[in-house]
Write a protein that holds these residues in place. Sequence first.
Motif, PDB file in Angstrom:
ATOM      1  N   VAL A 162      -4.553  -6.206   0.062  1.00 38.73           N
ATOM      2  CA  VAL A 162      -6.011  -6.091   0.033  1.00 38.73           C
ATOM      3  C   VAL A 162      -6.502  -5.895  -1.399  1.00 38.73           C
ATOM      4  CG1 VAL A 162      -8.002  -4.716   0.797  1.00 38.73           C
ATOM      5  CG2 VAL A 162      -6.181  -5.313   2.416  1.00 38.73           C
ATOM      6  N   CYS A 163      -5.824  -5.066  -2.188  1.00 39.39           N
ATOM      7  CA  CYS A 163      -6.202  -4.896  -3.603  1.00 39.39           C
ATOM      8  C   CYS A 163      -6.157  -6.236  -4.340  1.00 39.39           C
ATOM      9  CB  CYS A 163      -5.281  -3.899  -4.302  1.00 39.39           C
ATOM     10  SG  CYS A 163      -5.796  -2.195  -4.139  1.00 39.39           S
ATOM     11  N   ALA A 164      -5.115  -7.013  -4.096  1.00 36.65           N
ATOM     12  CA  ALA A 164      -4.985  -8.319  -4.753  1.00 36.65           C
ATOM     13  C   ALA A 164      -6.130  -9.252  -4.349  1.00 36.65           C
ATOM     14  CB  ALA A 164      -3.637  -8.950  -4.409  1.00 36.65           C
ATOM     15  N   GLU A 165      -6.462  -9.277  -3.062  1.00 44.16           N
ATOM     16  CA  GLU A 165      -7.564 -10.134  -2.595  1.00 44.16           C
ATOM     17  C   GLU A 165      -8.896  -9.692  -3.200  1.00 44.16           C
ATOM     18  OE1 GLU A 165      -7.792 -13.002  -0.806  1.00 44.16           O
ATOM     19  OE2 GLU A 165      -5.602 -13.053  -0.891  1.00 44.16           O
ATOM     20  N   LEU A 166      -9.118  -8.390  -3.271  1.00 38.46           N
ATOM     21  CA  LEU A 166     -10.344  -7.897  -3.900  1.00 38.46           C
ATOM     22  C   LEU A 166     -10.396  -8.310  -5.366  1.00 38.46           C
ATOM     23  CD1 LEU A 166     -10.557  -4.371  -2.233  1.00 38.46           C
ATOM     24  CD2 LEU A 166     -12.188  -6.249  -1.922  1.00 38.46           C
ATOM     25  N   GLY A 167      -9.264  -8.206  -6.064  1.00 43.52           N
ATOM     26  CA  GLY A 167      -9.193  -8.633  -7.457  1.00 43.52           C
ATOM     27  C   GLY A 167      -9.535 -10.104  -7.619  1.00 43.52           C
ATOM     28  N   ARG A 168      -9.046 -10.941  -6.737  1.00 37.29           N
ATOM     29  CA  ARG A 168      -9.368 -12.377  -6.786  1.00 37.29           C
ATOM     30  C   ARG A 168     -10.864 -12.618  -6.639  1.00 37.29           C
ATOM     31  NH1 ARG A 168      -4.482 -14.273  -2.930  1.00 37.29           N
ATOM     32  NH2 ARG A 168      -2.962 -14.543  -4.596  1.00 37.29           N
ATOM     33  N   ARG A 169     -11.534 -11.689  -5.995  1.00 32.66           N
ATOM     34  CA  ARG A 169     -12.961 -11.841  -5.733  1.00 32.66           C
ATOM     35  C   ARG A 169     -13.818 -11.068  -6.747  1.00 32.66           C
ATOM     36  NH1 ARG A 169     -12.859 -14.332  -0.851  1.00 32.66           N
ATOM     37  NH2 ARG A 169     -10.804 -14.311   0.082  1.00 32.66           N
ATOM     38  N   GLY A 170     -13.207 -10.604  -7.836  1.00 31.56           N
ATOM     39  CA  GLY A 170     -13.952  -9.977  -8.917  1.00 31.56           C
ATOM     40  C   GLY A 170     -14.128  -8.475  -8.821  1.00 31.56           C
ATOM     41  N   TRP A 171     -13.440  -7.838  -7.893  1.00 28.48           N
ATOM     42  CA  TRP A 171     -13.532  -6.397  -7.740  1.00 28.48           C
ATOM     43  C   TRP A 171     -12.314  -5.738  -8.385  1.00 28.48           C
ATOM     44  CZ3 TRP A 171     -17.354  -3.788  -4.782  1.00 28.48           C
ATOM     45  CH2 TRP A 171     -18.271  -4.626  -4.139  1.00 28.48           C
ATOM     46  N   ILE A 172     -12.521  -4.656  -9.106  1.00 31.90           N
ATOM     47  CA  ILE A 172     -11.411  -3.828  -9.577  1.00 31.90           C
ATOM     48  C   ILE A 172     -11.141  -2.830  -8.459  1.00 31.90           C
ATOM     49  CG2 ILE A 172     -10.669  -2.099 -11.246  1.00 31.90           C
ATOM     50  CD1 ILE A 172     -12.437  -3.552 -13.300  1.00 31.90           C
ATOM     51  N   ALA A 173      -9.890  -2.800  -8.012  1.00 33.06           N
ATOM     52  CA  ALA A 173      -9.557  -1.974  -6.850  1.00 33.06           C
ATOM     53  C   ALA A 173      -8.309  -1.156  -7.132  1.00 33.06           C
ATOM     54  CB  ALA A 173      -9.335  -2.872  -5.626  1.00 33.06           C
ATOM     55  N   THR A 174      -8.280   0.033  -6.576  1.00 32.41           N
ATOM     56  CA  THR A 174      -7.115   0.894  -6.744  1.00 32.41           C
ATOM     57  C   THR A 174      -6.773   1.589  -5.428  1.00 32.41           C
ATOM     58  OG1 THR A 174      -6.140   2.655  -8.103  1.00 32.41           O
ATOM     59  CG2 THR A 174      -8.453   2.917  -7.495  1.00 32.41           C
ATOM     60  N   THR A 175      -5.472   1.732  -5.207  1.00 32.46           N
ATOM     61  CA  THR A 175      -5.004   2.513  -4.070  1.00 32.46           C
ATOM     62  C   THR A 175      -4.770   3.939  -4.564  1.00 32.46           C
ATOM     63  OG1 THR A 175      -2.680   2.048  -4.497  1.00 32.46           O
ATOM     64  CG2 THR A 175      -3.851   0.511  -3.053  1.00 32.46           C
ATOM     65  N   PHE A 176      -4.504   4.846  -3.624  1.00 35.25           N
ATOM     66  CA  PHE A 176      -4.262   6.233  -3.961  1.00 35.25           C
ATOM     67  C   PHE A 176      -2.913   6.667  -3.426  1.00 35.25           C
ATOM     68  CE2 PHE A 176      -8.803   5.696  -3.865  1.00 35.25           C
ATOM     69  CZ  PHE A 176      -9.212   6.338  -5.029  1.00 35.25           C
ATOM     70  N   THR A 177      -2.192   7.445  -4.221  1.00 34.63           N
ATOM     71  CA  THR A 177      -0.958   8.034  -3.740  1.00 34.63           C
ATOM     72  C   THR A 177      -1.342   9.183  -2.823  1.00 34.63           C
ATOM     73  OG1 THR A 177       0.118   7.473  -5.804  1.00 34.63           O
ATOM     74  CG2 THR A 177       1.189   9.122  -4.433  1.00 34.63           C
ATOM     75  N   GLY A 178      -0.867   9.145  -1.613  1.00 32.26           N
ATOM     76  CA  GLY A 178      -1.240  10.178  -0.659  1.00 32.26           C
ATOM     77  C   GLY A 178      -2.401   9.715   0.193  1.00 32.26           C
ATOM     78  N   SER A 179      -2.957  10.646   0.896  1.00 30.80           N
ATOM     79  CA  SER A 179      -3.972  10.315   1.882  1.00 30.80           C
ATOM     80  C   SER A 179      -5.343  10.801   1.456  1.00 30.80           C
ATOM     81  CB  SER A 179      -3.589  10.941   3.227  1.00 30.80           C
ATOM     82  OG  SER A 179      -4.541  10.620   4.194  1.00 30.80           O
ATOM     83  N   ILE A 180      -6.280   9.879   1.386  1.00 28.74           N
ATOM     84  CA  ILE A 180      -7.689  10.218   1.176  1.00 28.74           C
ATOM     85  C   ILE A 180      -8.340  10.069   2.549  1.00 28.74           C
ATOM     86  CG2 ILE A 180      -9.838   9.556   0.040  1.00 28.74           C
ATOM     87  CD1 ILE A 180      -7.844  10.428  -2.003  1.00 28.74           C
ATOM     88  N   PRO A 181      -8.974  11.093   3.071  1.00 27.15           N
ATOM     89  CA  PRO A 181      -9.568  10.962   4.405  1.00 27.15           C
ATOM     90  C   PRO A 181     -10.603   9.836   4.461  1.00 27.15           C
ATOM     91  CG  PRO A 181      -9.523  13.256   3.718  1.00 27.15           C
ATOM     92  CD  PRO A 181      -9.132  12.433   2.517  1.00 27.15           C
ATOM     93  N   GLY A 182     -10.388   8.884   5.371  1.00 27.55           N
ATOM     94  CA  GLY A 182     -11.384   7.853   5.628  1.00 27.55           C
ATOM     95  C   GLY A 182     -11.226   6.544   4.904  1.00 27.55           C
ATOM     96  N   PHE A 183     -10.541   6.526   3.750  1.00 31.63           N
ATOM     97  CA  PHE A 183     -10.357   5.250   3.077  1.00 31.63           C
ATOM     98  C   PHE A 183      -9.075   5.255   2.259  1.00 31.63           C
ATOM     99  CE2 PHE A 183     -12.916   7.734   0.130  1.00 31.63           C
ATOM    100  CZ  PHE A 183     -12.423   7.421  -1.121  1.00 31.63           C
TER     101      PHE A 183
END
Length: 166
Positions: A18-39
């Motif tokens: 999903v991060c890669a697809e967002l990047g292809r569409r012009g969005w800078i995206a990052t995942t998080f180590t661990g759990s963020i409630p809701g996203f």
Amino acid sequence: MATGRDVQLTRQIGEYLVCAELGRRGWIATTFTGSIPGFDILAVNPDGRMLEVQVKAIRSASWQLNAGQFIDVEVRDGEQFVRGKRAIASAARICVFVVVKSTGHDEFYVFPWEDLQDILLQDYKAGARPKNPDTLHHALYPKRIERFKDNWMAIERAPKPPTVID
């Protein structure tokens, strides 16, 4: 049967796809180590729009959800009562459900959080649960969200930030 390691790998693969697809569409995206409630991913585009992205990934037949994350379900005296949508504090939350397949054949289902809530309100069976009256488990199958397949336009509908005038 999937092991805990397999489940974790599937989750990780889904988030990075999903991060890669967002990047292809012009969005800078990052995942998080661990759990963020809701996203799972935070993304921003050049005009300052931000998205919280909830990712669910599977290699099997259905996504296993806790309906209580999305809709308000009251459990009382062994019965469940669906009260409506669970409120969230977010201007823009998108769901991307991924079916992890072979390279280049993955499937993406992209839709606003509210659409998932609407689906669960329609599908979730309230009342007495036969095996465990307290469970909020719900299986969601890809055919149920087929209309959202490759619906990447959903990310473009994210609210724009307010204009600041100096």
